[in-house]
Design a protein around this motif. Structure first.
Motif, PDB file in Angstrom:
ATOM      1  N   ALA A 260      -5.265 -25.368 -35.830  1.00  0.00           N
ATOM      2  CA  ALA A 260      -5.045 -26.409 -36.892  1.00  0.00           C
ATOM      3  C   ALA A 260      -4.005 -27.180 -36.276  1.00  0.00           C
ATOM      4  N   VAL A 261      -3.837 -28.359 -36.768  1.00  0.00           N
ATOM      5  CA  VAL A 261      -2.855 -29.368 -36.420  1.00  0.00           C
ATOM      6  C   VAL A 261      -1.533 -28.975 -36.584  1.00  0.00           C
ATOM      7  N   TYR A 262      -1.412 -27.943 -37.285  1.00  0.00           N
ATOM      8  CA  TYR A 262      -0.044 -27.300 -37.621  1.00  0.00           C
ATOM      9  C   TYR A 262       0.205 -26.353 -36.696  1.00  0.00           C
ATOM     10  N   THR A 263       1.384 -26.209 -35.988  1.00  0.00           N
ATOM     11  CA  THR A 263       1.613 -25.343 -35.068  1.00  0.00           C
ATOM     12  C   THR A 263       1.558 -23.897 -35.358  1.00  0.00           C
ATOM     13  N   GLY A 264       0.599 -23.123 -34.861  1.00  0.00           N
ATOM     14  CA  GLY A 264       0.687 -21.620 -35.079  1.00  0.00           C
ATOM     15  C   GLY A 264      -0.200 -21.347 -36.390  1.00  0.00           C
TER      16      GLY A 264
END
Length: 282
Positions: A260-264
Motif C-alpha cells: 500500500a501507499v502507507y509504509t509497511g
C-alpha cells in the motif's frame, strides 16, 4: 478547577489537548481529563461552548468529541450545543458537530457488515460441503460460513468453515458477492455476503452442534437440483458446476497482494486472472 480553566483559556481544561486534523477538524478526547474526574457538567458545558466559538473563529470545519462510557454524563452537555452521536464502541462513544457551511460533509461510520462463506469442493469426487443451520425456521442446505471479524480479509471463510464443520481448506477464489440493504440481521444496515471457492485439505466432518443441525459432503449436481437449498446456494452451485466442468478460469475471481501507499501495509486486490503478457507490462 474553574480557575485553572480560565487561566489557560478555552483551549485546555484539566489536561484536555484538542488536536487539529488534516481535514480541518479538531478532536477532543475526554479520556485525557486529569483527576479529579468529578468535573461538573455545567463547567464542562461552559468550556465546550467557549472552545467551539474559538474553533469557529479559526475556521475549523468540525469537532470530534470522544466520550468514555464512564464519563457519559458529558454527552448531555454536548448534545445541548448541537453535538450528535456519530458512533459508539464497547468503551466509548464519539459525538460530532459540523462547523462548516451547508449540510455536514462528515463521513458516516460503518454501514455494512461482511459475511463470508466457503464452497468447499472436493474435485476428486465432485462433492461439496454443505450445512443446515440450527435454530432456523427453514432447514435449507447452504455453504458454511459466518461474519468476518474486524481486521480479517475475505479469505476468513477458511476459518469460518473450519469452526463450523471441522474441515480444513485453502482459499482459491471468489465466486460471488451479494449486496443487500436494510438487512434485518444487520441491525437494518447493509450486508455484503461473499462466497469463496475453497479446496479441502481434510475430509472428516466434525461439525459444531451449537450452530449446525446437519453437515455433509453432497454431490454437486444434487445440490444444483435440490429444492432444499437457499436460493443463493442454488445459484452459486450452478456457477461452481460450470467451473468444475469447463474450467475454474471461467468463473474465478482471484487475489493478488500489493504494498500500500502507507509504509509497511499491504492490500489485497481481487479480479479475474490476467494473462502473463498483461501482468508483466511495465
Amino acid at each position: 478547577m474553574v480557575r485553572l480553566w480560565r487561566a489557560r483559556g478555552w483551549g485546555a481544561l484539566a489536561g484536555l489537548r484538542p488536536r487539529p486534523d488534516k481535514f480541518g477538524g479538531v478532536s477532543v478526547d475526554l479520556a485525557e481529563l486529569r483527576p479529579p474526574l468529578r468535573l461538573e457538567q455545567a463547567t464542562f458545558g461552559r468550556w465546550l461552548r467557549g472552545a467551539v466559538a474559538r474553533w469557529r473563529e479559526e475556521g475549523r470545519l468540525a469537532v470530534w468529541l470522544h466520550v468514555p462510557i464512564l464519563q457519559s454524563r458529558f454527552a448531555e452537555a454536548a448534545a445541548s450545543q448541537g453535538f450528535a452521536f456519530h458512533h459508539a464502541e464497547e468503551g466509548s462513544s464519539t459525538l460530532t458537530l459540523w462547523l462548516g457551511e451547508g449540510p455536514s460533509r462528515l463521513p458516516g461510520y460503518a454501514t455494512h457488515q461482511l459475511g463470508v462463506a466457503g464452497a468447499v469442493l472436493d474435485e476428486s469426487t465432485g462433492k461439496v460441503l454443505v450445512v443446515q443451520d440450527r435454530n432456523k425456521t427453514l432447514n435449507a442446505w447452504k455453504f458454511p460460513g459466518g461474519l468476518s471479524n474486524p481486521g480479517e480479509d475475505i479469505d476468513t471463510a477458511v476459518r469460518e468453515v473450519f469452526e463450523e464443520t471441522g474441515i480444513k481448506s485453502e482459499f482459491k477464489s471468489i465466486l460471488s458477492i451479494r449486496q443487500q440493504h436494510q438487512h434485518p440481521g444487520a441491525f437494518g444496515k447493509s450486508d455484503m455476503y461473499v462466497i469463496c471457492r475453497l479446496e479441502p485439505s481434510s475430509f472428516n466432518i466434525s461439525f459444531c452442534q451449537q450452530e449446525c443441525l446437519r453437515c455433509e459432503w453432497m454431490d454437486l449436481l444434487e445440490l444444483v437440483r435440490t429444492k432444499d437449498a437457499t436460493p443463493i446456494t442454488s445459484n452459486v452451485a450452478k456457477l461452481l458446476l460450470y467451473g468444475y466442468r469447463e474450467g475454474f478460469d471461467k468463473i474465478d475471481i482471484t487475489m493478488r497482494e500489493f504494498p500500500a501507499v502507507y509504509t509497511g501495509r499491504f492490500y489485497k486486490l481481487y479480479h479475474r486472472e490476467l494473462p502473463e503478457s498483461y501482468r508483466n507490462i511495465t
